[in-house]
Design a protein around this motif. Structure first.
Motif, PDB file in Angstrom:
ATOM      1  N   SER A 216       0.819  -1.216   0.000  1.00  0.00           N
ATOM      2  CA  SER A 216       0.000   0.000   0.000  1.00  0.00           C
ATOM      3  C   SER A 216       0.854   1.267   0.000  1.00  0.00           C
ATOM      4  O   SER A 216       0.321   2.369   0.129  1.00  0.00           O
ATOM      5  N   ASP A 217       2.174   1.106  -0.135  1.00  0.00           N
ATOM      6  CA  ASP A 217       3.070   2.257  -0.195  1.00  0.00           C
ATOM      7  C   ASP A 217       3.360   2.612  -1.659  1.00  0.00           C
ATOM      8  O   ASP A 217       3.690   1.742  -2.467  1.00  0.00           O
ATOM      9  N   ARG A 219       5.717   5.205  -3.905  1.00  0.00           N
ATOM     10  CA  ARG A 219       6.798   6.185  -3.920  1.00  0.00           C
ATOM     11  C   ARG A 219       6.904   6.795  -5.312  1.00  0.00           C
ATOM     12  O   ARG A 219       6.905   6.086  -6.306  1.00  0.00           O
ATOM     13  N   LYS A 239       1.688   6.761   1.962  1.00  0.00           N
ATOM     14  CA  LYS A 239       1.184   5.589   2.681  1.00  0.00           C
ATOM     15  C   LYS A 239      -0.332   5.563   2.515  1.00  0.00           C
ATOM     16  O   LYS A 239      -1.066   6.290   3.186  1.00  0.00           O
ATOM     17  N   ASP A 242      -4.251   3.547   6.314  1.00  0.00           N
ATOM     18  CA  ASP A 242      -4.355   4.368   7.531  1.00  0.00           C
ATOM     19  C   ASP A 242      -4.417   5.865   7.227  1.00  0.00           C
ATOM     20  O   ASP A 242      -3.802   6.685   7.928  1.00  0.00           O
ATOM     21  N   GLY A 246       2.004   8.645   8.063  1.00  0.00           N
ATOM     22  CA  GLY A 246       3.378   8.230   7.811  1.00  0.00           C
ATOM     23  C   GLY A 246       3.892   8.627   6.438  1.00  0.00           C
ATOM     24  O   GLY A 246       5.049   8.341   6.109  1.00  0.00           O
ATOM     25  N   SER A 247       3.074   9.293   5.635  1.00  0.00           N
ATOM     26  CA  SER A 247       3.525   9.744   4.316  1.00  0.00           C
ATOM     27  C   SER A 247       4.574  10.838   4.460  1.00  0.00           C
ATOM     28  O   SER A 247       4.601  11.581   5.454  1.00  0.00           O
TER      29      SER A 247
END
Length: 282
Positions: A216-217, A219, A239, A242, A246-247
């Protein structure tokens, strides 16, 4: 017994699909388990959409079609020579090599597509047919030994151009694309309008970078975005799980005239000054 089997036939089927005509000629090696030889096939019909639905595929254009294909069989691969599919407003060219190895390793295909109006195909991806304009696509696809699908493709629409190069998918493992990409357009307002946004200024726009997906990340590495004479460069890690918690984004922004940029979006109270920012957000 005879080694070669000669293929030479034609047929016509009249039914719910209309009148389908098919021809096939060539030879196959009977002693080799029909694994070597060459066959030429031609099929024409009145309704490509109806024929596709027989195979469970929906949304194809309900138009007359012609298709021609030459297959060359050997023990290592099936070679596609001069594969063509034509409808009223489309032409698809396909040639390459379908490997017989495990996971199709070594498969290479060249694909060329020309469509007078690609919006006719919108039902194929779940949308209503509408005007999207002419589109051309040229590219190569290769299957690597680990089952990953490598692409090198360019799509062009009027004054817009998108290129992508890298790993697009996997035939065996998780779907984690890793692609370099560029997009350039001189028709940003029109493209935004097609997406339902009518307030985009018609200024040159481009973006380039590298897309990497891991679960789910997402970049976007080394992005370089420009709008008119404004520019932003940097890296972003999004990210998606959630709620983006955390991005991270690290970017340098350079706007020669922030006032002029604001006026493009009907914002008139910004000063006519240069804006340069290096920002990191987490």
């Amino acid at each position: 017994r005879e080694r070669a089997v000669v293929v030479d036939g034609e047929g016509e089927i009249d039914g719910d699909l209309g009148s389908l005509q098919a021809n096939a000629t060539g030879t196959l090696d009977q002693l080799g388990g029909y694994s070597t030889g060459q066959v030429r096939m031609d099929v024409t019909g009145p309704d490509l959409g109806a024929l596709a639905e027989v195979f469970g595929i929906k949304g194809f254009v309900p138009e007359p079609f012609e298709t021609a294909l030459t297959l060359v069989f050997d023990t290592e691969a099936i070679t596609i020579d001069d594969g063509v599919l034509e409808t009223t407003g489309d032409r698809l060219n396909l040639k390459g090599r379908l490997s017989r190895e495990e996971r199709l390793a070594g498969t290479t295909l060249s694909i060329g597509l020309e469509s007078d109006e690609v919006g006719r195909w919108a039902p194929a991806w779940g949308e209503e047919g509408r005007e999207l304009g002419a589109l051309t696509v040229d590219g190569q696809v290769a299957v690597q030994r680990n089952g990953q699908l490598y692409v090198d493709a360019t799509a062009t629409r009027a004054q817009s151009r998108l290129t992508a190069k890298g790993i697009a998918a996997s035939l065996t493992g998780p779907q984690e694309p890793r692609l370099g990409f560029t997009f350039q357009t001189s028709e940003l307002a029109e493209l935004a309008g097609l997406a339902g946004y009518d307030a985009m200024p018609d200024r040159p726009f481009s973006v380039a970078g590298r897309l990497e997906v891991n679960g789910s990340d997402v970049r976007i590495a080394g992005f370089d975005l420009s709008f008119d004479d404004a520019r932003a460069t940097g890296d972003a890690m999004l990210k998606l799980a959630d709620g983006f918690d955390g991005s991270e984004i690290d970017a340098k922004i350079d706007v020669p005239d922030i006032g002029a940029l604001g006026q493009m979006f009907d914002v008139s109270d910004l000063p006519s000054e240069r804006l340069q920012v290096h920002a990191a957000a987490r």
